[in-house]
Design an enzyme around this catalytic site. Structure first.
Site, mmCIF file in Angstrom:
data_model
loop_
_atom_site.group_PDB
_atom_site.id
_atom_site.type_symbol
_atom_site.label_atom_id
_atom_site.label_comp_id
_atom_site.label_asym_id
_atom_site.label_seq_id
_atom_site.Cartn_x
_atom_site.Cartn_y
_atom_site.Cartn_z
ATOM 1 N N GLY A 31 -2.607 2.720 8.128
ATOM 2 C CA GLY A 31 -3.044 1.458 8.729
ATOM 3 C C GLY A 31 -2.120 0.329 8.334
ATOM 4 N N GLY B 131 -1.568 -1.465 13.388
ATOM 5 C CA GLY B 131 -0.489 -2.371 13.004
ATOM 6 C C GLY B 131 -0.850 -3.233 11.795
ATOM 7 N N ALA C 148 -5.428 2.665 23.947
ATOM 8 C CA ALA C 148 -6.514 3.506 24.461
ATOM 9 C C ALA C 148 -5.845 4.630 25.227
ATOM 10 C CB ALA C 148 -7.453 2.714 25.349
ATOM 11 N N CYS D 27 -12.075 8.317 16.456
ATOM 12 C CA CYS D 27 -11.487 7.526 17.535
ATOM 13 C C CYS D 27 -12.533 6.530 18.066
ATOM 14 C CB CYS D 27 -11.024 8.444 18.658
ATOM 15 S SG CYS D 27 -10.338 7.531 20.047
ATOM 16 N N THR E 54 2.146 2.768 13.907
ATOM 17 C CA THR E 54 2.686 1.619 14.630
ATOM 18 C C THR E 54 3.997 1.121 14.022
ATOM 19 O OG1 THR E 54 0.416 1.065 15.207
ATOM 20 C CG2 THR E 54 2.031 -0.664 15.519
ATOM 21 N N LYS F 127 0.342 15.122 17.545
ATOM 22 C CA LYS F 127 -0.635 14.443 18.395
ATOM 23 C C LYS F 127 -1.906 15.284 18.372
ATOM 24 C CE LYS F 127 -2.382 11.999 21.773
ATOM 25 N NZ LYS F 127 -2.901 10.680 21.427
ATOM 26 N N SER F 128 -3.062 14.655 18.457
ATOM 27 C CA SER F 128 -4.309 15.433 18.393
ATOM 28 C C SER F 128 -4.398 16.433 19.548
ATOM 29 C CB SER F 128 -5.514 14.508 18.419
ATOM 30 O OG SER F 128 -5.504 13.705 17.264
ATOM 31 N N LYS G 227 -10.159 12.859 9.030
ATOM 32 C CA LYS G 227 -9.697 11.495 9.336
ATOM 33 C C LYS G 227 -10.877 10.597 9.715
ATOM 34 C CE LYS G 227 -6.153 8.962 11.791
ATOM 35 N NZ LYS G 227 -4.973 9.080 12.633
HETATM 36 C C1 LIG Z 1 -0.453 4.987 20.544
HETATM 37 C C2 LIG Z 1 -1.342 5.558 19.472
HETATM 38 C C3 LIG Z 1 -1.889 6.835 19.658
HETATM 39 C C4 LIG Z 1 -2.716 7.384 18.673
HETATM 40 N N1 LIG Z 1 -3.226 8.634 18.857
HETATM 41 C C5 LIG Z 1 -3.942 9.226 17.858
HETATM 42 C C6 LIG Z 1 -4.376 10.574 17.964
HETATM 43 O O1 LIG Z 1 -4.129 11.284 18.947
HETATM 44 N N2 LIG Z 1 -5.086 11.095 16.926
HETATM 45 C C7 LIG Z 1 -5.381 10.378 15.801
HETATM 46 O O2 LIG Z 1 -6.000 10.915 14.878
HETATM 47 N N3 LIG Z 1 -4.960 9.098 15.679
HETATM 48 C C8 LIG Z 1 -4.259 8.517 16.655
HETATM 49 N N4 LIG Z 1 -3.808 7.229 16.498
HETATM 50 C C9 LIG Z 1 -4.137 6.488 15.264
HETATM 51 C C10 LIG Z 1 -2.996 6.529 14.239
HETATM 52 O O3 LIG Z 1 -2.740 7.844 13.817
HETATM 53 C C11 LIG Z 1 -3.326 5.636 13.020
HETATM 54 O O4 LIG Z 1 -4.461 6.158 12.359
HETATM 55 C C12 LIG Z 1 -3.587 4.196 13.388
HETATM 56 O O5 LIG Z 1 -2.744 3.763 14.429
HETATM 57 C C13 LIG Z 1 -3.417 3.241 12.202
HETATM 58 O O6 LIG Z 1 -2.127 3.333 11.642
HETATM 59 P P1 LIG Z 1 -0.899 2.344 12.047
HETATM 60 O O7 LIG Z 1 -1.380 0.927 11.847
HETATM 61 O O8 LIG Z 1 0.203 2.736 11.117
HETATM 62 O O9 LIG Z 1 -0.587 2.634 13.461
HETATM 63 C C14 LIG Z 1 -2.994 6.639 17.487
HETATM 64 C C15 LIG Z 1 -2.447 5.363 17.319
HETATM 65 C C16 LIG Z 1 -1.624 4.824 18.289
HETATM 66 C C17 LIG Z 1 -1.046 3.447 18.056
#
Ligand SMILES: Cc1cc2nc3c(=O)[nH]c(=O)nc-3n(C[C@H](O)[C@H](O)[C@H](O)COP(=O)(O)O)c2cc1C
Length: 307
Positions: free
Chosen positions: A245, A219, A72, A130, A268, A46-47, A166
């Protein structure tokens, strides 16, 4: 035919190309160990911010259509000091752990990079993307080539670890942003963070559902955008790309690698398929490769760029 799934990523050797994306499960060493056992090639924390953050008010995560989630979270995390304690001994960790760092400006990013040195992270990922946290990422003005250059070079000066940057799918000149990161010393690009922000309204209360009202979209609905972003970045830079993604299946991963990714991040997808997604996606990649006569997953990287 024996199929090789291992890949190389900016000097890291991954047993397979699947990586746990940041923000999903990466809050403790114990959970990351479970993800490693579930077959991931690498995991991202987690960041981490300098100070502890409570994040946005609940609700912070919601499924808005069958194919779309909005979140969020607002970088809730216990901060640098606690992260150092939590991840202090990674010497026995079976796969590379990527430390995700996020700050409000170049100075804060550099401070984080300098102060996580004792942690056994195998790489650092800095998050400039973000779409829903004031002061950070897009709302902190970090989505431009200029800010990317400034932050990446400040971090580069403080660490010898492989440095991943990122990026956001929101910007139109993503190739330029990726080039700025590469020039400033990035070793890989992670593409993409969530898109948006978007909104869901509860029609009974006539109010936005998310505590912060808006949230980043992730997602399956994000996949075609992420695909195009990775395709554009592959054309713009020579450093490897982690494609993130909407990766839910092995076929999604194959598609992302054909667009130019050397590895894929899964976020996701964990909500759709559980922690076993890493092993399942690897099995599905293997099945694809076998049925299409490829002996090595590296052979499909960037295939979609052939004339
Ligand atoms: C609940 C949640 C929390 C996330 N928190 C972070 C985060 O702390 N740092 C970050 O770089 N990306 C964060 N992301 C983004 C994911 O790492 C990813 O880039 C994004 O969800 C797209 O990928 P996915 O479609 O496989 O989820 C978060 C995504 C979700 C759904």
């Amino acid at each position: 035919m024996s199929i090789k799934l291992d890949v190389e990523l900016a000097g890291l050797r991954l047993r397979n190309p699947t990586i746990l994306a940041s923000g999903i499960l990466g809050i403790s060493k114990k959970i990351l160990e479970r993800v490693a056992k579930s077959g991931a090639g690498a995991v991202t924390t987690k960041s981490i911010t300098v100070k502890p953050r409570g994040g946005h008010n609940n609700p912070i995560f919601i499924q808005s259509t069958k194919e779309t989630f909005l979140n969020a979270v607002g970088y809730s995390n216990p901060g640098l000091k606690a992260a150092k304690k939590e991840f202090e001994d990674l010497s026995d960790f079976p796969i590379p752990v990527i430390g995700s760092l996020v700050g409000e400006d170049a100075e804060e990013f550099a401070y984080l990079a300098e102060n996580i040195k004792e942690i056994g992270f195998k790489a650092i990922e800095i998050v400039l993307s973000c779409p829903h946290t004031p002061g950070y990422g897009l709302l902190g003005g970090h989505g431009t080539p200029e800010a990317t250059k400034e932050i990446t070079s400040a971090v580069r000066k403080k660490t010898k670890l492989p440095l991943f940057v990122k990026l956001s799918p929101n910007v139109m000149n993503l190739g330029e942003v990726a080039k700025a990161a590469e020039k400033a010393g990035a070793d890989a690009i992670t593409a993409v963070n969530t898109l948006g922000p978007g909104m869901v309204i509860d029609v009974e209360t006539a109010k936005p559902i998310l505590g912060f009202k808006v949230g980043g979209l992730s997602g399956p609905a994000l996949k075609p955008i992420a695909m195009r972003c990775v395709y554009d970045i592959y054309k713009a830079v020579k450093i490897p790309i982690i494609g993130v993604g909407g990766i839910i299946t092995g076929k999604d991963a194959v598609e992302m690698m054909m667009a130019g990714a050397s590895a894929v991040g899964i976020g996701t997808g964990v909500y759709y398929r559980g922690m076993n997604i890493f092993k399942e996606v690897c099995d599905e990649i293997e099945e694809f490769l076998e049925s299409h006569g490829y002996s090595n997953v590296k052979k499909i990287i960037g295939l979609a760029h052939r004339d």
